[in-house]
Design a protein around this motif. Sequence first.
Motif, PDB file in Angstrom:
ATOM      1  N   ARG A 135      32.760  39.848  40.058  1.00 37.47           N
ATOM      2  CA  ARG A 135      32.368  39.513  41.410  1.00 37.47           C
ATOM      3  C   ARG A 135      31.613  38.185  41.433  1.00 37.47           C
ATOM      4  NH1 ARG A 135      35.704  41.434  43.384  1.00 37.47           N
ATOM      5  NH2 ARG A 135      34.775  41.347  45.430  1.00 37.47           N
ATOM      6  N   SER A 136      31.761  37.481  42.555  1.00 39.68           N
ATOM      7  CA  SER A 136      30.978  36.259  42.780  1.00 39.68           C
ATOM      8  C   SER A 136      29.861  36.607  43.744  1.00 39.68           C
ATOM      9  CB  SER A 136      31.872  35.179  43.394  1.00 39.68           C
ATOM     10  OG  SER A 136      31.121  34.087  43.820  1.00 39.68           O
ATOM     11  N   ARG A 137      28.648  36.484  43.293  1.00 42.39           N
ATOM     12  CA  ARG A 137      27.530  36.942  44.128  1.00 42.39           C
ATOM     13  C   ARG A 137      26.483  35.850  44.250  1.00 42.39           C
ATOM     14  NH1 ARG A 137      26.390  41.895  45.984  1.00 42.39           N
ATOM     15  NH2 ARG A 137      24.237  42.386  46.483  1.00 42.39           N
ATOM     16  N   SER A 188      33.561  34.778  52.787  1.00 36.69           N
ATOM     17  CA  SER A 188      33.743  35.216  51.404  1.00 36.69           C
ATOM     18  C   SER A 188      32.521  35.975  50.904  1.00 36.69           C
ATOM     19  CB  SER A 188      34.005  34.005  50.497  1.00 36.69           C
ATOM     20  OG  SER A 188      35.174  33.325  50.902  1.00 36.69           O
ATOM     21  N   ARG A 189      31.354  35.495  51.256  1.00 36.23           N
ATOM     22  CA  ARG A 189      30.126  36.138  50.795  1.00 36.23           C
ATOM     23  C   ARG A 189      30.011  37.557  51.345  1.00 36.23           C
ATOM     24  NH1 ARG A 189      24.835  32.624  51.426  1.00 36.23           N
ATOM     25  NH2 ARG A 189      26.172  31.272  50.175  1.00 36.23           N
ATOM     26  N   CYS A 205      32.605  39.868  49.518  1.00 31.02           N
ATOM     27  CA  CYS A 205      32.181  40.229  48.163  1.00 31.02           C
ATOM     28  C   CYS A 205      30.992  41.190  48.188  1.00 31.02           C
ATOM     29  CB  CYS A 205      31.819  38.971  47.382  1.00 31.02           C
ATOM     30  SG  CYS A 205      33.227  37.919  46.991  1.00 31.02           S
ATOM     31  N   THR A 210      32.312  44.784  49.243  1.00 26.02           N
ATOM     32  CA  THR A 210      33.111  45.456  48.216  1.00 26.02           C
ATOM     33  C   THR A 210      32.270  45.793  46.990  1.00 26.02           C
ATOM     34  OG1 THR A 210      33.838  43.280  47.420  1.00 26.02           O
ATOM     35  CG2 THR A 210      35.279  44.448  48.956  1.00 26.02           C
ATOM     36  N   ASP A 211      31.205  45.033  46.762  1.00 24.68           N
ATOM     37  CA  ASP A 211      30.296  45.326  45.644  1.00 24.68           C
ATOM     38  C   ASP A 211      29.461  46.574  45.898  1.00 24.68           C
ATOM     39  OD1 ASP A 211      30.998  43.403  43.893  1.00 24.68           O
ATOM     40  OD2 ASP A 211      29.345  42.042  44.342  1.00 24.68           O
ATOM     41  N   THR A 268      40.598  40.287  42.936  1.00 22.79           N
ATOM     42  CA  THR A 268      40.360  39.173  43.851  1.00 22.79           C
ATOM     43  C   THR A 268      41.211  37.978  43.480  1.00 22.79           C
ATOM     44  OG1 THR A 268      38.087  39.869  44.230  1.00 22.79           O
ATOM     45  CG2 THR A 268      38.620  37.601  44.778  1.00 22.79           C
ATOM     46  N   ARG A 283      41.490  34.005  44.788  1.00 22.09           N
ATOM     47  CA  ARG A 283      40.846  33.013  45.643  1.00 22.09           C
ATOM     48  C   ARG A 283      41.506  31.657  45.445  1.00 22.09           C
ATOM     49  NH1 ARG A 283      34.756  32.851  44.785  1.00 22.09           N
ATOM     50  NH2 ARG A 283      34.867  34.602  46.223  1.00 22.09           N
ATOM     51  N   LEU A 338      41.656  41.654  47.270  1.00 20.17           N
ATOM     52  CA  LEU A 338      40.912  40.724  48.105  1.00 20.17           C
ATOM     53  C   LEU A 338      41.549  39.347  47.988  1.00 20.17           C
ATOM     54  CD1 LEU A 338      38.604  39.673  49.837  1.00 20.17           C
ATOM     55  CD2 LEU A 338      37.138  39.669  47.804  1.00 20.17           C
ATOM     56  N   ASP A 380      41.083  35.910  49.081  1.00 23.36           N
ATOM     57  CA  ASP A 380      39.926  35.187  49.602  1.00 23.36           C
ATOM     58  C   ASP A 380      40.272  33.735  49.885  1.00 23.36           C
ATOM     59  OD1 ASP A 380      37.344  34.691  50.352  1.00 23.36           O
ATOM     60  OD2 ASP A 380      36.602  34.411  48.313  1.00 23.36           O
TER      61      ASP A 380
END
Length: 655
Positions: free
Chosen positions: A15-17, A53-54, A57, A60-61, A73, A75, A122, A124
């Motif tokens: 994940r991108s967080r 996008s934020r 993510c 879904t997290d 995902t 992207r 996802l 994105d």
Amino acid sequence: MWSYVGGVSVLSEARSREPGGLVGRAEEEAALRALLAGHRLVTVSGCAGVGKSRLACAVTDTMTHRPWRRVVTVRWQGRGQGVPGALGAAAVGALTGVRPQRDTADAGTVVRNLPEEATLLLLDDVDPVHAECIGLVQHLLMARPTLRVLVTSRHCLGLGDERVLTLGPLSLETPDGTGGRPAAVELFERRARAVVSGFRATGADLAAVEDVCRTLEGVPLAIELAAAQLARHSVRELAGKLEHHQSWLTGRHSGLRRHRSLRDAVGAGYVLCERPERVVWARASIFAGSFAESTAVYLCAGGGVEPQDVPGCLARLAARGVLETVGDPGGVRPPRYRMMSAVREFGAARLKEAGEFPVAAERRLGHCRRVAAVAENLWSTGGQRQAVQLLGSERDDLTATLRHALTQPDHAEAALETALNLWFWWGVYDNAAEGRDHLGRLLPLCDADSALRVRGLWLAAWLTVHSDQPAAESLLGRAWPAAVLAGDDALVGRIAHVEGLLALHRQDERAAAEHFRQAADIIPPYAPGGPSAAVSHAALAVVQAGFAPSRAQRSARRAFTVPGVREDAWATAVARCAGAYVDHRSGHSGRARQRARRALAALDPELPAPHVLAALRQLISDIESGAANRRRLPFVPTPRAGRPADAAAASPVPR
């Protein structure tokens, strides 16, 4: 692990967080969770930089009850539109964990590589491959009942089973009952603390932060980039710079490369538009506020863009988040659109690069000139509510046009005519300071012998009489000879009315009464361009009430006999107020209170004339408090710089 396939960045099972989490998105998070739990295809849409996008993510997290076993995902990271099949190849690599030998793959190949287990895919930031995404998603959902798809894009896919969550800017309003700060301000402070340790705005700094967020219209990306500037500017310096332009904002953003610059974030959408849409975007950037579809057709057509193509371009730009629809989209009225400031700045730069700004500005001037003429005609013929509504919707462009005319001497006459037709907007609705400012700058640019200039001198004097009597006298001294020589009875009468106001400021009631009587006798019926004779009759009655009550009663009655007064809601309200006041000064307080209450009830709630409203309330208060002999002139309508803070502030010069 990140890998790259055909210009597409693929993130599988990772994940991108962003640090710090989401701010001000609790409702959107809950809505997205509900949509994902109940539907197979969900799209999060919105303009550039709102955090699509934020949000995807983050949700879904953190979902606890997931109808899927894994999240995959894909992207897009490339610039511009991708090679056909690139999205399919990226999906194969993400779903299988093996990069395909080719950089393209059709929908059939993707379907054959779909796992059997329940999966959330996802997709994105798929705007550059939007067309391919539509076909791919449709095939995937038909082939695998256990698959769910979440898409983030500036506009939806348009598939039948799709559910769309449109993400807007952060709120600029303080939460009710919580004592907290607006979500936009909270995000600014959180990001600012990464630059200035322990940052928390108070006092003047808090007001500056609110100004920054308001100028940036609550867009999260813009707010984060602005907060990063605190390393070089104070909050108040930053607020001042952003008032002029904001495309200069840059920062070391941890997300997509284009999000490191506000200009690049907006420009990414420009790259995806077809040529007619780009032309309409650039030309429509001349509008400072909201605009109607018909106005855009007038201004944007030409140069390869046919008039009938403009509405379609506007609709597509709105679907991409470039334009916002305002009012009641899809309702009975034609749609209106507006651009966010950053989008407008980008379009204006393209307009100037194309050398089309002078033509666009001239067309805008022609449009505003017609708007002012229509509004004045509506006001003079009984459509005052429509006149005010029209000016309310066009106010930003009228202001921008009048300001731009100062740099274009050949536009000065048309701009002055526009300002003159807005006399009631300046004088009746407490915008006198703004009108004075425009007239003071435009009058020196116009021909000294112009009839428009003479009218402008009168209007400037009327708008100045409350704040600067010597200046008003000087303006009238220049206007009077020219009006007499021109034989303009309406203008001569209105000059006499302003002379009456000046006499009131000198506390000379008898001289004021004589001037108001002359004005009432001279102004012709139905004369456009200024207050009617009924207003002068009403002013005469109010003044006479102090020394000739019987004549005051006759003057108050005569105000209702002026032709056209019943179609003039403002003049009628002024006459009713004057009649109630004369009754009160004559000792008929019971009748005066009834008249004042009826007049107050008859005021159009959509046309709140501040002077009349405040004067009626003050009169009722005086009667109920027993101030029967109180020597006050509560209502001789005089333009003010701003709306009165209370009823007493609306009273003219006390004796």
